[in-house]
Scaffold this active site. Structure first.
Site, short mmCIF file in Angstrom:
data_model
loop_
_atom_site.label_atom_id
_atom_site.label_comp_id
_atom_site.label_asym_id
_atom_site.label_seq_id
_atom_site.Cartn_x
_atom_site.Cartn_y
_atom_site.Cartn_z
N LYS A 87 0.85 -1.21 0.00
CA LYS A 87 0.00 0.00 0.00
C LYS A 87 0.87 1.24 0.00
O LYS A 87 1.70 1.44 0.89
CB LYS A 87 -0.89 0.02 1.25
CG LYS A 87 -2.16 -0.76 1.07
CD LYS A 87 -2.96 -0.75 2.33
CE LYS A 87 -4.04 0.28 2.33
NZ LYS A 87 -4.88 0.18 3.56
C1 E4P Z 1 -8.17 0.34 3.76
O1 E4P Z 1 -7.41 -0.02 2.88
C2 E4P Z 1 -8.13 1.68 4.37
O2 E4P Z 1 -6.88 1.93 4.95
C3 E4P Z 1 -9.25 1.82 5.37
O3 E4P Z 1 -10.45 1.35 4.78
C4 E4P Z 1 -9.41 3.22 5.91
O4 E4P Z 1 -10.57 3.28 6.69
P1 E4P Z 1 -10.89 4.51 7.67
O5 E4P Z 1 -11.15 5.72 6.84
O6 E4P Z 1 -12.12 4.07 8.41
O7 E4P Z 1 -9.69 4.69 8.57
#
Ligand code: E4P
Length: 219
Positions: A87
């Site tokens: 990521k």
């Molecule tokens: C997933 O890949 C993301 O990091 C995650 O869904 C972020 O979610 P949030 O906005 O609830 O922190």
């Protein structure tokens, strides 16, 4: 639309995997930190455990902010498990890192995407998947789901193969809307996965079938 679990909690991943509906897992530094993970070694240990439970892409986020650091971390993460998606955030340094790592065959989940333009850039740089954060857009008074629709439309128009991964999902309606908008994947917290199962008519229907059966069985 495939479903990924959005958590670093091993028990939630075990429980979710038993439903047979999970095709991958996404983690990030906040989710890792919530499980007491605060360094690369413990992150690696948790990610290896997750990879043993779920047979699909496991997203692991880099911590560095500069391209060189992201590239070094990405190369390292790529050797942790059989199916990592590294990521990388939608920043200038992020795009530099994505273009280097994707050319090496490393799968990229381009994270923190908040615009169609960022999604276009990511596709050109070689992202495997782009993660628009719909809940965080809703939080600032926008319609996060519109971003999913817009990216899906542009990717279709230009035959772009990068997957649209709906992230920052806050409730079950987000899942339905993401599927209707054409997202390839939605990553959902465990609580929302279980809420997707629930319907009061299913609960009452199961209870009534059991009660009717027992009327005769116990007569
Ligand atoms: C997933 O890949 C993301 O990091 C995650 O869904 C972020 O979610 P949030 O906005 O609830 O922190």
């Amino acid at each position: 639309m495939k479903l990924f679990l959005d958590t670093a909690n091993i028990q939630e991943i075990r429980d979710g995997a038993r439903l047979g509906v999970i095709s991958g897992v996404t983690t990030n530094p906040s989710l890792a930190s919530a499980e007491g993970i605060g360094n690369s070694e413990s992150y690696k240990t948790a990610v290896c455990e997750i990879s043993d439970i779920v047979d699909g892409p496991i997203s692991v986020e880099v911590i560095s902010l500069d391209a060189e650091g992201m590239i070094a971390e990405g190369r390292d993460i790529a050797n942790w498990i059989p199916n990592p998606w590294v990521k990388i955030p939608s920043t200038i340094d992020g795009f530099k890192a994505i273009s280097v790592l994707s050319k090496e065959g490393i799968q990229i989940n381009q994270t923190l995407c908040f615009s169609v333009n960022q999604a276009i850039l990511g596709a050109q740089a070689g992202s495997t998947a782009v993660s628009p954060f719909i809940g965080r857009l809703d939080d600032i008074g926008l319609q996060g789901i519109d971003l999913i629709k817009d990216i899906v439309t542009v990717y279709k128009e230009h035959s772009i193969e990068t997957k649209v991964l709906a992230a920052s999902i806050r409730h079950t309606l987000h899942c339905t809307l993401a599927a209707q908008a054409g997202a390839h994947i939605a990553t959902v917290p465990y609580k929302i996965l279980t809420q997707m199962v629930e319907h009061p008519l299913t609960t009452s229907g199961v209870a009534r079938f059991k009660a009717d059966w027992e009327k005769i069985a116990n007569a």
